[in-house]
Motif scaffolding. Structure first.
Motif, short mmCIF file in Angstrom:
data_model
loop_
_atom_site.label_atom_id
_atom_site.label_comp_id
_atom_site.label_asym_id
_atom_site.label_seq_id
_atom_site.Cartn_x
_atom_site.Cartn_y
_atom_site.Cartn_z
N ASN A 35 72.25 9.56 -3.66
CA ASN A 35 71.86 10.48 -3.50
C ASN A 35 72.45 11.26 -2.74
O ASN A 35 72.90 12.76 -2.73
CB ASN A 35 70.25 10.45 -2.04
CG ASN A 35 69.79 9.77 -2.42
OD1 ASN A 35 69.00 9.54 -2.94
ND2 ASN A 35 69.97 8.60 -1.26
N GLY A 36 73.30 11.95 -4.22
CA GLY A 36 74.17 13.02 -4.41
C GLY A 36 75.51 13.04 -3.64
O GLY A 36 75.75 13.53 -3.52
N GLY A 80 72.35 4.52 -7.19
CA GLY A 80 72.54 5.54 -6.51
C GLY A 80 73.29 5.92 -4.41
O GLY A 80 72.60 5.69 -4.20
N ASP A 104 74.02 7.94 -10.01
CA ASP A 104 72.23 9.06 -10.22
C ASP A 104 71.88 7.41 -9.72
O ASP A 104 72.22 6.62 -9.52
CB ASP A 104 72.82 9.53 -11.56
CG ASP A 104 72.78 8.49 -12.44
OD1 ASP A 104 72.05 7.82 -12.61
OD2 ASP A 104 72.77 8.97 -13.41
N ASN A 105 70.80 8.48 -9.74
CA ASN A 105 69.16 7.06 -9.69
C ASN A 105 68.90 6.23 -10.51
O ASN A 105 68.22 5.47 -10.32
CB ASN A 105 68.35 7.72 -8.84
CG ASN A 105 67.63 8.48 -9.98
OD1 ASN A 105 67.89 8.60 -11.05
ND2 ASN A 105 66.54 9.50 -9.97
N LYS A 106 69.76 5.87 -11.59
CA LYS A 106 69.77 4.77 -12.93
C LYS A 106 70.88 4.34 -12.61
O LYS A 106 71.11 3.75 -13.82
CB LYS A 106 69.72 5.95 -14.04
CG LYS A 106 68.46 6.66 -14.19
CD LYS A 106 68.09 6.88 -15.60
CE LYS A 106 66.44 7.47 -16.12
NZ LYS A 106 66.67 8.75 -14.96
N TYR A 129 77.35 6.08 -12.55
CA TYR A 129 78.50 6.88 -11.81
C TYR A 129 79.14 8.04 -13.11
O TYR A 129 79.80 7.91 -13.92
CB TYR A 129 79.48 5.85 -10.77
CG TYR A 129 80.23 5.06 -11.78
CD1 TYR A 129 81.16 5.35 -12.73
CD2 TYR A 129 80.03 3.64 -11.78
CE1 TYR A 129 82.04 4.68 -13.11
CE2 TYR A 129 81.53 3.23 -12.52
CZ TYR A 129 81.63 3.64 -13.44
OH TYR A 129 82.99 2.37 -14.16
N GLU A 130 79.93 8.87 -11.47
CA GLU A 130 80.73 9.98 -12.07
C GLU A 130 82.06 10.02 -11.14
O GLU A 130 81.28 10.71 -10.32
CB GLU A 130 80.02 11.38 -12.50
CG GLU A 130 78.61 11.27 -13.79
CD GLU A 130 79.42 11.94 -14.62
OE1 GLU A 130 80.49 11.51 -14.83
OE2 GLU A 130 78.48 11.39 -15.95
#
Ligand code: NAI
Length: 328
Positions: A259-260, A257, A288-290, A293-294
């Motif tokens: 971290n935002g 991930g 995200d931390n899993k 991706y977005e």
């Protein structure tokens, strides 16, 4: 401890491969608690050189390195792979037309796509194409792997992203970690569009801080686009260490991930921002931390950005057209 993961690398004894293998084996990519099995693919003529690289890997006595596969057969090198870094590609030789280069690589990546489809670990696989033309090679590999989710394939624009961060940090007298919301759109080529319009430095607008649109247009954008050529001119060799470093950043962030934070990855387009569905197109993404991706949504491109976006989009469409007979 954790079970080992299988990391396949093609072109393993090339310039980038030589920079990449040691850093992966040392834990830079997946962390200091993740054991690794390296599965190296090379051309038959490079197997001896690969053997030498494997000897050196042994001699590093890396605690995380649990095995090294050396193969010239894609299905063997990709067997059970959780990660595949497709670095090996056909370089442009003297007098070679762009179309011929595209086709030579299309053949390599259609074979490798089929081999991944047969033998890789489809449920965990993450593929990063580094070998050029990277976006179109990713497209070909993915289309030849019908049983693997096309979102498991990506092409590398992280080197371009990192190059942009370095230029922006230098210009604003800040640290690379102070720069946020910067991205690369489109193709990993000279038409890529490094976009600072949403960017911030220590939370303040990059555009306003730099306050020099002429610098952005005539200096920053071309510097990022032409950086590879500038390094070849200076070093007499291509940018292998920084390319390997970017590949490590890409896979690490895709796994653990961001971290935002935004990063740039060339990924399967569903038509976002008007990038034609099916292209492998570089977008701003957050992971995200899993490890999911977005694409960053809702950005408004001004006219200057839209023109550059369209230029790189059209180039990708024409690359796709050049290899269409190899696309199932
Ligand atoms: P290199 O020529 O030193 O190494 C390539 C290696 O791939 C060679 O050892 C060759 O034997 C091997 N190879 C070729 N075809 C193969 C196949 N079908 N299967 C397995 N191995 C194969 O080149 P270098 O400097 O390591 O660069 C590799 C690629 O990465 C090039 O296409 C280069 O243009 C690209 N690149 C991409 C970047 C990006 O940001 N996406 C940045 C820098 C380089």
């Amino acid at each position: 401890g954790k079970a080992p993961v299988r990391v396949a690398i093609t072109g393993a004894s090339g310039q980038i491969g030589y920079q990449l293998l040691f850093r992966i084996a040392s834990g830079d990519m997946l962390g200091k608690d993740q054991p690794i099995i390296l599965q190296c693919l090379e051309l038959p003529g490079a197997m001896n050189s690969l053997k030498g690289v494997a000897m050196e890997l042994d001699d590093c006595a890396f605690p995380l390195l649990k095995g090294i596969v050396q193969s010239d057969k894609p299905e063997e090198a990709f067997a059970g792979a959780d990660y595949a870094l497709l670095v090996g590609a056909r370089p442009r030789s003297k007098g070679m037309e762009r179309g011929d280069l595209l086709k030579a690589n299309a053949e390599i990546f259609s074979v490798q796509g089929k081999a991944l489809d047969k033998s890789a670990n489809r449920d965990t696989l993450r593929v990063l194409v580094v070998g050029n033309p990277a976006n179109t090679n990713a497209l070909i590999a993915a289309r030849n792997a019908p049983n693997i989710d096309p979102k498991r394939f990506s092409a590398m624009t992280r080197l371009d992203h990192n190059r942009g961060l370095a230029q922006l940090a230098d210009k604003t007298g800040s640290a690379v970690t102070d720069i946020e919301k910067f991205c690369i759109w489109g193709n990993h080529s000279a038409t890529q569009y490094p976009d600072i319009n949403f960017g911030t430095v220590k939370g303040k607008s990059l555009v306003n801080t730099i306050n020099d649109q002429k610098w952005v247009k005539d200096n920053f954008i071309p510097t990022v686009q032409q950086r590879g050529a500038a390094i070849i001119a200076a070093r007499g060799l291509s940018s292998a260490a920084s390319a390997a470093s970017a590949a490590i950043d890409h896979m690490r962030d895709w796994t653990y991930g961001t971290n935002g934070q935004w990063t740039s990855m060339a990924i399967y387009s569903e038509g976002e921002y008007g990038a034609d569905k099916g292209l492998y197109f570089s977008f701003p993404v957050i992971v995200d931390n899993k490890g999911k991706y977005e694409i960053v949504k809702g950005l408004k491109l001004d006219q200057f950005s839209q023109e550059r976006f369209d230029a790189t989009r059209k180039e990708l469409l024409s690359e796709m057209d050049g290899v269409k007979e190899l696309l199932p």
